[in-house]
Scaffold this motif. Structure first.
Motif, PDB file in Angstrom:
ATOM      1  N   ASN A 110     138.408  61.902 102.022  1.00 51.35           N
ATOM      2  CA  ASN A 110     139.053  63.122 102.844  1.00 51.35           C
ATOM      3  C   ASN A 110     138.033  64.248 102.130  1.00 51.35           C
ATOM      4  OD1 ASN A 110     140.918  61.844 104.258  1.00 51.35           O
ATOM      5  ND2 ASN A 110     142.290  62.248 102.979  1.00 51.35           N
ATOM      6  N   ASN A 111     137.430  64.191 100.957  1.00 50.48           N
ATOM      7  CA  ASN A 111     136.682  65.274 100.373  1.00 50.48           C
ATOM      8  C   ASN A 111     135.111  65.087 100.315  1.00 50.48           C
ATOM      9  OD1 ASN A 111     138.846  67.284  99.069  1.00 50.48           O
ATOM     10  ND2 ASN A 111     139.694  65.110  98.573  1.00 50.48           N
ATOM     11  N   GLN A 112     134.941  64.203 101.289  1.00 52.75           N
ATOM     12  CA  GLN A 112     133.483  63.767 101.309  1.00 52.75           C
ATOM     13  C   GLN A 112     132.701  65.333 101.767  1.00 52.75           C
ATOM     14  OE1 GLN A 112     131.398  60.623 100.822  1.00 52.75           O
ATOM     15  NE2 GLN A 112     133.294  61.040  99.336  1.00 52.75           N
ATOM     16  N   ASN A 113     133.090  66.196 102.402  1.00 52.03           N
ATOM     17  CA  ASN A 113     132.215  67.251 102.750  1.00 52.03           C
ATOM     18  C   ASN A 113     132.423  68.458 101.893  1.00 52.03           C
ATOM     19  OD1 ASN A 113     131.415  66.107 105.216  1.00 52.03           O
ATOM     20  ND2 ASN A 113     133.436  66.551 106.293  1.00 52.03           N
ATOM     21  N   ALA A 114     133.122  68.327 100.749  1.00 49.17           N
ATOM     22  CA  ALA A 114     133.065  69.417  99.675  1.00 49.17           C
ATOM     23  C   ALA A 114     131.934  69.449  98.843  1.00 49.17           C
ATOM     24  CB  ALA A 114     134.744  69.049  99.077  1.00 49.17           C
ATOM     25  N   ASP A 115     131.867  70.510  98.254  1.00 45.68           N
ATOM     26  CA  ASP A 115     130.747  70.624  97.123  1.00 45.68           C
ATOM     27  C   ASP A 115     130.701  69.536  96.331  1.00 45.68           C
ATOM     28  OD1 ASP A 115     129.868  72.914  98.433  1.00 45.68           O
ATOM     29  OD2 ASP A 115     131.245  74.335  97.394  1.00 45.68           O
ATOM     30  N   LEU A 116     129.740  69.071  95.630  1.00 44.18           N
ATOM     31  CA  LEU A 116     129.375  68.341  94.376  1.00 44.18           C
ATOM     32  C   LEU A 116     128.087  68.525  93.930  1.00 44.18           C
ATOM     33  CD1 LEU A 116     130.500  66.007  92.933  1.00 44.18           C
ATOM     34  CD2 LEU A 116     129.816  64.249  94.554  1.00 44.18           C
ATOM     35  N   VAL A 117     128.054  69.073  92.875  1.00 41.73           N
ATOM     36  CA  VAL A 117     126.742  69.541  92.294  1.00 41.73           C
ATOM     37  C   VAL A 117     126.649  68.985  90.872  1.00 41.73           C
ATOM     38  CG1 VAL A 117     125.243  71.573  91.781  1.00 41.73           C
ATOM     39  CG2 VAL A 117     126.719  71.491  93.848  1.00 41.73           C
ATOM     40  N   ALA A 118     125.487  68.353  90.571  1.00 42.60           N
ATOM     41  CA  ALA A 118     125.134  67.669  89.225  1.00 42.60           C
ATOM     42  C   ALA A 118     123.928  68.908  88.631  1.00 42.60           C
ATOM     43  CB  ALA A 118     124.519  66.602  89.306  1.00 42.60           C
ATOM     44  N   PHE A 119     124.172  68.829  87.082  1.00 43.51           N
ATOM     45  CA  PHE A 119     123.036  69.716  86.301  1.00 43.51           C
ATOM     46  C   PHE A 119     122.650  68.414  85.217  1.00 43.51           C
ATOM     47  CE2 PHE A 119     126.116  72.864  87.899  1.00 43.51           C
ATOM     48  CZ  PHE A 119     125.348  73.635  88.509  1.00 43.51           C
ATOM     49  N   ALA A 120     121.290  68.089  85.449  1.00 42.65           N
ATOM     50  CA  ALA A 120     120.616  67.333  84.433  1.00 42.65           C
ATOM     51  C   ALA A 120     119.720  68.035  83.724  1.00 42.65           C
ATOM     52  CB  ALA A 120     120.123  66.050  85.206  1.00 42.65           C
ATOM     53  N   VAL A 121     119.991  68.092  82.370  1.00 38.63           N
ATOM     54  CA  VAL A 121     119.425  69.102  81.546  1.00 38.63           C
ATOM     55  C   VAL A 121     118.753  68.356  80.513  1.00 38.63           C
ATOM     56  CG1 VAL A 121     119.678  70.941  79.992  1.00 38.63           C
ATOM     57  CG2 VAL A 121     121.252  70.534  81.918  1.00 38.63           C
ATOM     58  N   LYS A 122     117.341  68.497  80.379  1.00 34.36           N
ATOM     59  CA  LYS A 122     116.441  67.945  79.483  1.00 34.36           C
ATOM     60  C   LYS A 122     116.708  68.644  77.839  1.00 34.36           C
ATOM     61  CE  LYS A 122     111.532  66.904  78.773  1.00 34.36           C
ATOM     62  NZ  LYS A 122     110.124  66.954  79.522  1.00 34.36           N
ATOM     63  N   GLY A 123     117.185  69.788  78.204  1.00 33.38           N
ATOM     64  CA  GLY A 123     117.623  70.597  76.904  1.00 33.38           C
ATOM     65  C   GLY A 123     118.896  70.337  76.628  1.00 33.38           C
ATOM     66  N   SER A 124     119.479  71.391  76.278  1.00 35.35           N
ATOM     67  CA  SER A 124     120.856  71.500  75.845  1.00 35.35           C
ATOM     68  C   SER A 124     121.770  72.320  76.980  1.00 35.35           C
ATOM     69  CB  SER A 124     121.093  72.044  74.509  1.00 35.35           C
ATOM     70  OG  SER A 124     120.694  70.957  73.505  1.00 35.35           O
ATOM     71  N   ILE A 125     123.142  72.170  76.808  1.00 35.70           N
ATOM     72  CA  ILE A 125     123.942  73.172  77.731  1.00 35.70           C
ATOM     73  C   ILE A 125     124.563  74.205  76.787  1.00 35.70           C
ATOM     74  CG2 ILE A 125     125.656  72.991  79.470  1.00 35.70           C
ATOM     75  CD1 ILE A 125     124.950  70.147  80.105  1.00 35.70           C
ATOM     76  N   PHE A 126     124.528  75.376  77.092  1.00 34.90           N
ATOM     77  CA  PHE A 126     125.153  76.341  76.389  1.00 34.90           C
ATOM     78  C   PHE A 126     125.935  77.021  77.181  1.00 34.90           C
ATOM     79  CE2 PHE A 126     120.978  75.879  73.751  1.00 34.90           C
ATOM     80  CZ  PHE A 126     121.404  75.159  72.955  1.00 34.90           C
ATOM     81  N   GLY A 127     127.303  77.202  76.755  1.00 32.02           N
ATOM     82  CA  GLY A 127     128.167  78.003  77.883  1.00 32.02           C
ATOM     83  C   GLY A 127     128.830  79.090  77.168  1.00 32.02           C
ATOM     84  N   GLY A 128     128.850  80.440  77.806  1.00 28.79           N
ATOM     85  CA  GLY A 128     129.231  81.597  77.080  1.00 28.79           C
ATOM     86  C   GLY A 128     127.972  82.292  76.561  1.00 28.79           C
ATOM     87  N   ASP A 129     128.463  83.412  75.880  1.00 27.66           N
ATOM     88  CA  ASP A 129     127.525  84.591  75.426  1.00 27.66           C
ATOM     89  C   ASP A 129     126.825  84.109  73.935  1.00 27.66           C
ATOM     90  OD1 ASP A 129     125.846  86.456  74.473  1.00 27.66           O
ATOM     91  OD2 ASP A 129     127.799  88.076  74.194  1.00 27.66           O
ATOM     92  N   VAL A 130     125.747  83.247  74.017  1.00 28.57           N
ATOM     93  CA  VAL A 130     125.290  82.546  72.974  1.00 28.57           C
ATOM     94  C   VAL A 130     124.893  83.885  71.805  1.00 28.57           C
ATOM     95  CG1 VAL A 130     124.371  80.799  74.253  1.00 28.57           C
ATOM     96  CG2 VAL A 130     122.858  82.700  73.749  1.00 28.57           C
TER      97      VAL A 130
END
Length: 558
Positions: A347-367
């Motif tokens: 039922n949710n096949q048409n909803a958004d589905l996005v991936a982020f594949a990161v070679k470095g690191s993932i930083f969330g927030g105000d670094v």
């Protein structure tokens, strides 16, 4: 006068009769034995031919699989090869066919499923040796997504959930010990490559109080698995395969802001190797197919589409990042019955589905904020200033285990205590704030679209804190890095919808944290063209056999 006894003559006649009968019986027996022996020899040869036919069918299948990797057929196509037509070389049928006059022929067909974006194939092959024919069929996937994505939380290191307000709706896995404090909620499987612990005390499944509550706490024998096999992380050192995929159709692969395409498959903007992306409800960031950005990416706001963004540098999440067209997460799909979960996926096949594949690191927030630096970088023991050093990890690659500082032999024959955790061939040290994390002017100048003040030659990058915030609480998507995921979520009630996979993790939240797995990602759907969303996720191996069956011998063309 000769007197002959009639009894004597009868005895001689009887003896002759016995000899004749015995001889006849022996002839029959010998003939039967010879026939049985002949049949046995014939059957033996038949079994040999039977096995040879199978081996040649299998060899033709392997040849076809390599053919797919070398030159993938177009979507929905069906290709046929045979020894009779000369496009299936007998040299590909190694082993029993070389110089074997009994080999009569082989063929193989390749069928690509039309709605799985060119990764799933059906290979059928048949071979004949004398009068023996064997036919086999395999379903394969090329460049299959790694099974690390079958988890809502995966750590290629020590796993640790400290806090009763943590909830996981799905599977969670670590490639070493997994330690729980406060009995967090685990509504799914718990896998640890070594030990499952509670407050650093080993937990034996079925004995005492489980270290988690939820489904796993109620049924630990089913859900909690210490000593599970380690799962190798995909390597993102070489982007060539992803770049080729992105460039194969630049009109359908890339990044859009609303209706405007800003990356055509691969970003190629001279010195600006990175990009700044902000999405709104009216004009979301849209990721389609495979997109590649060689440098850093700054992103926040609304995101949409179906695809994977490969990031060659660091991924900076400058605020909440949520789907514009989300699936229905009101009930976590992994807590549903199997039937209802499968229906949710459909039922949710048409909803958004996005991936982020990161070679470095993932930083969330105000670094650049002191709060971020205190909790994500300087925090005792787990902050990034304390992790990342590869020089003395030992053979298991995990800091703090018994083989630290013990030299071991590497595949190249050298001996040292170094473990190349990220596979880049360099002995990395602990994360360095200025070099690896801080949004300096030099780093900002490499990012296309980074906000500036002034114009022309007088334009200078604004402070990162002017648009980035740690007051965030919602992340949608699949986040992968073979390095650090350091995310500060000051907003109460932090929520992840999707999956997060990293080697070093420092997620610091305020009041509660809920991981909810997006079941559309799971490998259980990758072989079902009706329920599979192909994102082009990082692959762990180049080919995967999903099924292999023997069919009724197909005598056509043989």
């Amino acid at each position: 006068m000769n007197i002959i006894s009639m009894n004597r003559r009868q005895e001689q006649g009887s003896a002759l009769l016995v000899v004749i009968v015995t001889g006849a019986i022996m002839c029959v027996v010998i003939a039967s034995v010879l026939k049985l022996s002949s049949n046995s020899i014939y059957n033996t040869y038949g079994r040999v031919d039977w096995n040879k036919a199978y081996y040649n069918s299998e060899n033709a299948m392997v040849w076809a699989a390599q053919k797919i990797l070398d030159n993938p057929p177009g979507a929905g196509t069906s290709n046929y090869y045979s020894t009779a037509s000369g496009n299936l070389p007998t040299s590909a049928l190694v082993g029993p066919t070389n110089g074997d006059a009994n080999f009569k022929g082989a063929w193989v067909s390749i069928q690509q499923f039309t709605n799985t974006s060119g990764q799933n194939y059906l290979i059928t092959s048949s071979a004949r040796v004398n009068d023996k024919i064997r036919t086999v069929q395999a379903s394969i996937t090329t460049y299959p997504a790694s099974t690390v994505f079958d988890n809502e939380y995966f750590l290629d290191n020590w796993g640790w959930w400290w806090g009763s307000s943590i909830t996981g709706n799905g599977a969670q896995r670590s490639n070493w010990d997994f330690d729980f404090q406060g009995r967090p909620v685990a509504n799914g499987y718990v896998y640890a490559a070594d030990l499952v612990q509670q407050n650093e005390v080993n937990y034996n499944v079925g004995q005492g109080t489980p270290p988690v509550s939820g489904l796993a706490g109620n049924d630990p024998v089913t859900y909690i698995h210490p000593g599970a096999q380690r799962v190798e992380m995909p390597r993102l050192l070489d982007f060539s395969n992803y770049i080729a995929s992105a460039l194969s159709n630049t009109s359908s692969n890339g990044i859009w802001i609303g209706s405007t395409q800003v990356v055509f498959g691969v970003q190629n903007n001279g010195t600006k190797t990175g990009i700044y992306l902000v999405g709104t409800a009216a004009n979301p960031i849209i990721v389609k197919g495979t997109a590649v950005v060689p440098g850093d990416v700054i992103i926040k706001g609304k995101v949409s589409g179906k695809g994977t963004l490969y990031v060659g540098g660091q991924l900076y999440i400058a605020g909440d990042l949520t789907y514009a067209n989300p699936p229905d997460f009101s009930t976590a799909p992994e807590t549903m019955s199997a039937t209802n979960r499968d229906a949710w996926v459909q039922n949710n096949q048409n909803a958004d589905l996005v991936a982020f594949a990161v070679k470095g690191s993932i930083f969330g927030g105000d670094v650049t904020a002191s709060d971020w630096i205190n909790y994500e970088y300087n925090y005792p023991g787990s902050g990034l200033s304390h992790v990342g050093d590869e020089s003395h990890l030992g053979q298991d690659g995990i800091l703090g285990t018994g083989d630290d500082d013990i030299p071991f032999v590497h595949p190249d024959g050298t001996t040292s205590t170094w473990y190349d955790a990220d596979g880049n061939g360099q002995v990395n040290g602990n994360y360095n704030y200025n070099n690896d994390i801080n949004m300096t002017t030099a780093r900002a100048n490499q990012i296309l679209g980074y906000p500036t003040t002034g114009t022309g030659n007088n334009a200078t990058p604004v402070a990162y804190s002017s648009f980035a915030t740690s007051n965030m609480g919602s992340l949608d998507g699949i986040y992968y890095t073979d390095h650090a995921a350091a995310i500060r979520m000051q907003q109460g009630g932090a929520v992840y919808h999707g999956s997060i996979i990293s080697r070093n993790e420092q997620i610091v939240f305020t009041s509660s944290l809920v991981f909810t797995y997006d079941s559309r990602i799971h490998s259980r759907y990758r072989n079902n063209p009706n329920q599979y969303v192909n994102l082009g996720l990082p692959y762990g191996k180049i080919i995967q056999v999903n099924s292999l069956v023997e069919l009724t011998p197909d005598t056509s063309n043989l």
